[in-house]
Design a protein around this motif. Sequence first.
Motif, mmCIF file in Angstrom:
data_model
loop_
_atom_site.group_PDB
_atom_site.id
_atom_site.type_symbol
_atom_site.label_atom_id
_atom_site.label_comp_id
_atom_site.label_asym_id
_atom_site.label_seq_id
_atom_site.Cartn_x
_atom_site.Cartn_y
_atom_site.Cartn_z
ATOM 1 N N PRO A 649 0.743 -1.152 -0.097
ATOM 2 C CA PRO A 649 0.060 -0.148 -0.171
ATOM 3 C C PRO A 649 0.779 1.422 -0.076
ATOM 4 N N TRP A 650 0.403 2.268 -0.896
ATOM 5 C CA TRP A 650 1.174 3.524 -0.839
ATOM 6 C C TRP A 650 0.123 4.554 -0.346
ATOM 7 N N GLU A 651 -1.093 4.335 0.022
ATOM 8 C CA GLU A 651 -1.891 5.254 0.481
ATOM 9 C C GLU A 651 -2.747 4.454 1.573
ATOM 10 N N LEU A 652 -3.054 5.055 2.831
ATOM 11 C CA LEU A 652 -3.936 4.694 3.868
ATOM 12 C C LEU A 652 -4.959 5.886 4.092
ATOM 13 N N THR A 653 -6.167 5.538 4.140
ATOM 14 C CA THR A 653 -7.011 6.464 4.362
ATOM 15 C C THR A 653 -8.133 6.027 5.314
ATOM 16 N N ALA A 654 -8.618 6.636 6.421
ATOM 17 C CA ALA A 654 -9.890 6.278 7.222
ATOM 18 C C ALA A 654 -10.992 6.882 6.739
ATOM 19 N N ASP A 655 -12.043 5.967 6.627
ATOM 20 C CA ASP A 655 -13.319 6.669 6.091
ATOM 21 C C ASP A 655 -14.083 6.989 7.386
ATOM 22 N N THR A 656 -15.325 7.404 7.113
ATOM 23 C CA THR A 656 -16.272 8.123 8.211
ATOM 24 C C THR A 656 -17.067 6.857 8.924
ATOM 25 N N LYS A 657 -16.962 5.714 8.500
ATOM 26 C CA LYS A 657 -17.480 4.569 9.213
ATOM 27 C C LYS A 657 -16.416 4.011 9.999
ATOM 28 N N GLY A 658 -15.217 4.431 10.274
ATOM 29 C CA GLY A 658 -14.085 3.855 10.900
ATOM 30 C C GLY A 658 -13.428 2.608 10.283
ATOM 31 N N CYS A 659 -13.299 2.602 9.166
ATOM 32 C CA CYS A 659 -12.774 1.610 8.375
ATOM 33 C C CYS A 659 -11.412 2.125 7.812
ATOM 34 N N LEU A 660 -10.323 1.274 7.529
ATOM 35 C CA LEU A 660 -9.055 1.842 7.043
ATOM 36 C C LEU A 660 -9.067 1.289 5.484
ATOM 37 N N TRP A 661 -8.834 2.432 4.543
ATOM 38 C CA TRP A 661 -8.796 1.768 3.059
ATOM 39 C C TRP A 661 -7.176 1.942 2.711
ATOM 40 N N PHE A 662 -6.789 0.958 1.920
ATOM 41 C CA PHE A 662 -5.370 0.915 1.681
ATOM 42 C C PHE A 662 -5.355 0.810 0.094
ATOM 43 N N GLY A 663 -4.405 1.434 -0.609
ATOM 44 C CA GLY A 663 -4.223 1.333 -2.218
ATOM 45 C C GLY A 663 -2.864 1.215 -2.395
ATOM 46 N N GLY A 664 -2.581 0.354 -3.436
ATOM 47 C CA GLY A 664 -1.483 0.210 -3.935
ATOM 48 C C GLY A 664 -1.436 -0.613 -5.016
ATOM 49 N N ASP A 665 -0.502 -1.860 -5.361
ATOM 50 C CA ASP A 665 -0.609 -2.971 -5.983
ATOM 51 C C ASP A 665 -0.989 -4.009 -5.438
ATOM 52 N N LEU A 666 -2.076 -3.979 -4.883
ATOM 53 C CA LEU A 666 -2.426 -5.074 -3.805
ATOM 54 C C LEU A 666 -3.439 -6.075 -4.934
ATOM 55 N N ILE A 667 -3.264 -7.207 -4.808
ATOM 56 C CA ILE A 667 -4.040 -8.061 -5.780
ATOM 57 C C ILE A 667 -4.858 -9.333 -4.866
ATOM 58 N N GLN A 668 -4.626 -9.471 -3.667
ATOM 59 C CA GLN A 668 -5.514 -10.447 -2.611
ATOM 60 C C GLN A 668 -5.241 -9.915 -1.485
ATOM 61 N N GLY A 669 -6.573 -10.331 -0.899
ATOM 62 C CA GLY A 669 -6.798 -10.076 0.575
ATOM 63 C C GLY A 669 -6.941 -11.164 1.334
ATOM 64 N N SER A 670 -7.883 -11.381 2.592
ATOM 65 C CA SER A 670 -7.724 -12.443 3.370
ATOM 66 C C SER A 670 -8.718 -13.569 2.902
ATOM 67 N N TYR A 671 -8.491 -14.645 3.415
ATOM 68 C CA TYR A 671 -9.326 -15.853 3.150
ATOM 69 C C TYR A 671 -10.706 -15.606 3.495
ATOM 70 N N GLN A 672 -11.464 -15.758 2.651
ATOM 71 C CA GLN A 672 -13.112 -15.470 3.193
ATOM 72 C C GLN A 672 -13.879 -16.882 3.346
ATOM 73 N N THR A 673 -14.920 -17.075 2.803
ATOM 74 C CA THR A 673 -15.666 -18.089 2.989
ATOM 75 C C THR A 673 -15.196 -19.538 2.326
ATOM 76 N N SER A 674 -14.359 -19.211 1.147
ATOM 77 C CA SER A 674 -13.950 -20.544 0.314
ATOM 78 C C SER A 674 -12.861 -20.007 -0.526
ATOM 79 N N SER A 675 -12.539 -19.147 -0.496
ATOM 80 C CA SER A 675 -11.103 -18.673 -1.285
ATOM 81 C C SER A 675 -10.903 -17.194 -0.830
ATOM 82 N N TYR A 676 -9.460 -16.851 -1.306
ATOM 83 C CA TYR A 676 -8.945 -15.547 -0.971
ATOM 84 C C TYR A 676 -9.425 -14.448 -1.630
ATOM 85 N N GLN A 677 -9.614 -13.453 -1.017
ATOM 86 C CA GLN A 677 -10.361 -12.321 -1.624
ATOM 87 C C GLN A 677 -9.609 -11.483 -2.894
#
Length: 941
Positions: A649-677
Amino acid sequence: MKFRRILAATVAAASGVLIVLPPSTVQAADPPPPTGLTSVTASPSCWAIKQSHPNSPNGIYWLQTSKLVSPAQFYCDMVTDGGGWVLVARGRQGWNWSYNGQGTPSAVRTTTTGTGAFTPAALPAKTIDGLLDGGRVDSLVDGVRLRRATNSDGTDWQEMRWRFASRDRWSWMISAGHRIAQFTVDGVNRGSGSSRSWANDNSYRYVATARIQQHGWAAGFSFGPNIGGANNATSYLWEYASENAAIPFTQVFIRPRITDSSFDEIPTAGTPAKTLSPLMDSKTVNTTPWGVTGCIGGCTELNLEAEGLAQVGNTMFVGGAFQYVQKGANPGAGEKVEQRYLAGFDIDTGEWRSGFRPVVNGLVWDLAKTPDNKLIISGDFTTVNGVAVGGLAKLDPVTGAVDPKWRSNVLNGTARGRARAIDVQGSWLYVGGDFNRITGGDPTAGALFGPVTVGRAARVNVANGRPDGTWKPNFNGSIIELDASDRNDRVYFSGYFTTVNGVTGTNKVAVINVTGGGVLTPGMKKWVPSGTTVDKQYQQTIMEIGDSVWVGGSEHILGKYDRDDFTFERSFTTTQGGDFQALGVVNGVVYASCHCAENMWQDSSSWPTPSPTWTQVDGVTFVGAFDAVTGDYLPEFFPTLKARGGLGPWELTADTKGCLWFGGDLIQGSYQTSSYQWLGGFGKFCGRDTTAPTKPTNLKATAAGSGVSLTWGAATDNKGSLSYQVLRNDRVIATVSTTSFNDTTATQASRYFVRAIDTAGNLGASTAGVTGGPKTTLIGYNSTWAWAFDGVDRGTAWKNTSFDDSAWGRAPAEFGFGDSDEETVISTGTPRPLTSYFRRTFDVADPSLFTTVTLNLIRDDGAAVYVNGTEVARTNLPAGALTVTTRASSGISDRGAETTPVTFSIPKSALVAGTNTIAVEMHNLEASGSDLSFDLQLLGQ
């Protein structure tokens, strides 16, 4: 606090014989040492069980310390070297060294060896610290025990011990190179070294824990290069290819020699709610179905999919070098759309805002929201929607239209400049980058103001873009990031510069006043680099957070400085990549991103070798969390992310709902129900649950057989799923999912509490304490009594505690005559006295612990009962004073009535702590009566 009950229940049996016995002196002994076989008998350690129960075999036991609040099950080795070891991890290759552990605690304790245990499983570091009960890792007398297989079929083993040199809490990031004061191999001291790599030979007296390419990046407790293995599912020695240096199946044990753990007494009102501290959940949120893909001009560190983020209204805007917006990894028709450099997404659903379609002709570096809820973008572009702009534009956040009354253009001479970073403070938009001239204003009101000559930084009126011709700090190198203080007094800059306003030694970081034309804020100390190579010290992110300023960048360093004078407070360095790139803050937690995927060294200010003063080392993958006040690294936040080029991530931004957004060259997040996000350049984390369940209601404790039955009303939780902790006296004894629990191990009256706990670990407030216990027999049937049946009027003194009954007879109940079921016959002739007298003592440790005291009386005909001289029960007798000649109110001739106890509830206030006296007088209807019966049972609960 321990509650004990002292009971007297001396019983003698001698039919027809008068036996004189002293008052009861029987006292309850201390409870036996806990066996660890149930949650109620949880022990503070495997060692404590072994010391108290030497024949305990290997197996699963319940353990509990004051820091390991709720009892839990663990595997104990009760044989090796005296036993008492607790297994904290096991596995072959593929250890991830995560603070939060690996696999499940159940896997650790139930599948301890064999091929089914080859996939690593490790307890969370927090659980291991609980097993230590607050003790230090380097204080473990026996060190950390590694039991490593030395042959392929797992029949031969090596015992290795690590004595850590300086380690207060547990960290699984042993591949970082913790200092080991002593390595012992099969009982022989082999010297000191590092947990990352240590060698006393090139075979079995060797251990390496780092991920290396030769092992296919799989980590473990590797042997030396002379030891081969096999890449299959059955060999206890694993080898990736033909590199040798096999990774053996390894078990990790510790042996805390804890024999007692002190628990604080719980007040009667109960325990308050206790919630987790605010922190992002390590799992990425799956409500970002859309992303941005493709790098126009090729993907590089300075040309990534997502470079900037900003929220306006309910939309998160993303700027970068991307060519497309895309839904999912395999988009369908209409789900991959060309939309270059700038796009918007719903912050709740992540859906693409397809109505926002500005046409931007160059990279968007940064974004900002204006006080009038418009969107300002900065970058390398020269036109938006065909309108000539110069690296800055103000857009309608719904339509993407350029604001016709706002212009601000940055230039390098006559060529395009670069507006790399922007931030809004009050009525000004601050701009930094690589430019030396700026123009701007409302084009509908006439010519633009300028050009104003500047030195890579400027500020413009946020309402119309007009530059301030007097505020002109001069930087001799490019600016990467800036942050305008929320206190409206200064602006922070970071980048490549080494002088500001001609002042040398202002290296990479500067603090500029908002007044005085852009002068350096006086009294600021210098930024502290991690190395000596000046051209590699550029800093890429800076942010004021509370009373501190955080700075991060090249040479793998993140620093925390005092806001007042920029005094250095503490710093962190990373290895295996690791330049810091962005900062964000949510709920008192600082988040820092880097292209890092291994170690975070706390209190280190040098790179590539960490400072000797480092205090902790934990893992990090692209984003780390820190306490905003103390600066402590928070290793519980440990996300799983993948990046296309490993840049993160080359940018981190908090939204008004208390979540943290990240941006860069990301292609995969956490494992969800049956696969990686799938991620398209960006994603988000949201806060972990920090809401406590409600308090359970209507807790009741009643005797049930030999134990106590507890019931309570259900609690509720914001996430729905919860369980209940049952506390007895000062500690948790069980965790259940129902609203009832039977304490079958209760041996005395105790205080009980119940509280709810949710799946995240938030504890609700407990109920107030209620006292309950099994029915304690204070006086049992067939007990021994002092008795008199001689026609003498005893008056009133006989019922008092001070009365001397030593001249009376002593014998066991049942007393009486005429029914042939008496244990002690008190008369055989007629006529007989109307009244018989009985006395005995019993002991009570603490009457306040009883909720009820029950008297069960067998009488024929009438009776009166006194406790400590006070009448507590009367049956089948007239009111008023009683004498030796008082007759029962009626005769009892029914055999069932003669043998069925009459029950009375005795006030616990009639009892005293210590020795109590009970006295009973029995009255017949007639002196010529054919029978008399007396026995008594007294129960406390």
